[in-house]
Design an enzyme around this catalytic site. Structure first.
Site, PDB file in Angstrom:
ATOM      1  N   ALA A  71      -8.054   2.266   8.082  1.00 24.56           N
ATOM      2  CA  ALA A  71      -7.804   2.344   9.519  1.00 24.56           C
ATOM      3  C   ALA A  71      -7.385   3.770   9.831  1.00 24.56           C
ATOM      4  O   ALA A  71      -6.946   4.509   8.939  1.00 24.56           O
ATOM      5  CB  ALA A  71      -6.703   1.367   9.903  1.00 24.56           C
ATOM      6  N   GLY A 114      -8.277  -0.463   5.134  1.00 23.15           N
ATOM      7  CA  GLY A 114      -9.162  -1.212   6.031  1.00 23.15           C
ATOM      8  C   GLY A 114     -10.632  -1.060   5.649  1.00 23.15           C
ATOM      9  O   GLY A 114     -11.442  -1.939   5.934  1.00 23.15           O
ATOM     10  N   GLU A 117     -11.147  -3.583   3.055  1.00 19.37           N
ATOM     11  CA  GLU A 117     -11.095  -4.896   3.727  1.00 19.37           C
ATOM     12  C   GLU A 117     -12.375  -5.170   4.508  1.00 19.37           C
ATOM     13  O   GLU A 117     -12.878  -6.290   4.524  1.00 19.37           O
ATOM     14  CB  GLU A 117      -9.869  -4.950   4.651  1.00 19.37           C
ATOM     15  N   GLU A 137      -2.251   1.014   1.177  1.00 17.43           N
ATOM     16  CA  GLU A 137      -1.305   0.934   2.307  1.00 17.43           C
ATOM     17  C   GLU A 137       0.142   1.067   1.846  1.00 17.43           C
ATOM     18  O   GLU A 137       0.993   1.597   2.560  1.00 17.43           O
ATOM     19  CB  GLU A 137      -1.481  -0.404   3.046  1.00 17.43           C
TER      20      GLU A 137
END
Ligand code: DAK
Length: 263
Positions: A71, A114, A117, A137
């Site tokens: 992200a 992300g 993911e 993260e």
């Protein structure tokens, strides 16, 4: 073969090759970091392709250096707990789960946070030898929030998932293959072509069969074996209501190639 000229959004590029819809993340300067608007564009393109009966497989990719490095940290930095909880972000990720068309991720370089993911939201991952997967993260004071602790654990098992999620350890393509995170690993110059080959192979099948097969496998780990087997049987029976089932079996008997119509 139908090839449509690429359509460039600000940060993704979509195109069509035959029956394959292609979505390319296009923020190379920030290693394809997934800003809110990139995620919105990805989901909207998936949904558009999913509604199009001519599209029978979707290919999601980045570039050679990065599939996506996570992200966009710059967007997340100042967020408050209330903003995170009230935002529609998670809803976007959930919408990917509702896509029926098979989605193949073509991953080269970084697939982190992300990005990892997002690759795991796809139905299968074709990796370049240079691909690197991780959930880092923990290194920036948080933890995976878009399925990383769940899909990763289901894919690679608790031992490797704990190692990656708690230490931020990255794994390369070979390790990812050995642990069941990716389906195939190929040299870097071939990863996109291989993913396209897989998409075209899927696109050549009876579309309803491909969608039902995707649904069966996707739901496999959500249910008890008994419920899952009964669910599978219903999906299987349903296919006997399609013209493509008759065509597939007639073609086998007549020793010819089936011509599926998606009916
Ligand atoms: N966000 C923003 N910018 C990024 C970025 C990221 N995730 N990753 C890289 N960049 C930018 C760098 O800041 C740099 O920009 P400039 O400094 O040139 O302006 C440029 O991309 C090139 O990166 P580097 O200079 O760092 O390149 P290196 O080759 O040295 O290192 C790296 C590559 C991938 C190891 C490094 O960039 C890195 O560690 N990146 C961050 C990886 C990371 O921590 N990813 C996890 C982010 S957290 C949610 C759902 C999901 C998530 C959150 C919420 N909801 C549903 C609400 C997910 C969270 C995450 O993914």
């Amino acid at each position: 073969m139908a090839v449509e000229a690429p359509v460039a959004d600000s940060d993704i590029v979509t195109s069509v090759e035959g029956a394959v819809g292609v979505v390319r993340i296009n923020r190379p300067k920030v290693l394809n970091a997934l800003s809110y608007s990139v995620m919105q564009s990805i989901v909207e393109s998936f949904e558009k392709f999913d509604r199009d009966p001519e599209i029978r497989a979707i290919l999601l990719t980045g570039d050679e250096r990065a599939f996506a490095a996570g992200a966009d940290i710059k967007e997340l930095e100042d967020a408050t707990v209330v903003e995170m909880a009230m935002s529609q972000q998670m809803e976007r990720w959930d919408r990917i789960r509702r896509i029926s068309t098979p989605i193949v991720a073509a991953v080269s370089g970084f697939a982190l946070g992300g990005g990892c993911e997002l690759a795991m939201c796809c139905d299968l991952i074709i990796a370049s030898e240079t691909a690197v997967f991780g959930q880092p993260e923990i290194d920036i004071g948080v933890m995976p929030g878009a399925g990383g602790t769940q899909r990763l654990t289901r894919a690679v098992g608790k031992a490797m998932a704990m190692d990656m999620v708690l230490t931020g350890r990255r794994i390369d393509a070979r390790e990812a293959l050995a642990h069941g995170l990716v389906s195939r690993v190929v040299p870097m110059e071939l990863y996109y072509d291989e993913a396209m080959k897989v998409c075209k192979a899927i696109a050549a099948k009876a579309p309803m069969a491909a969608r039902m097969a995707k649904e069966g496998v996707s739901r496999a780990l959500d249910m008890s074996l008994e419920t899952a087997l009964s669910y599978e049987r219903r999906l299987f029976y349903l296919l006997f209501g399609t013209e493509d089932q008759k065509e597939g079996m007639a073609a086998f008997r007549e020793k010819r190639k089936p011509e599926y119509k998606g009916k």
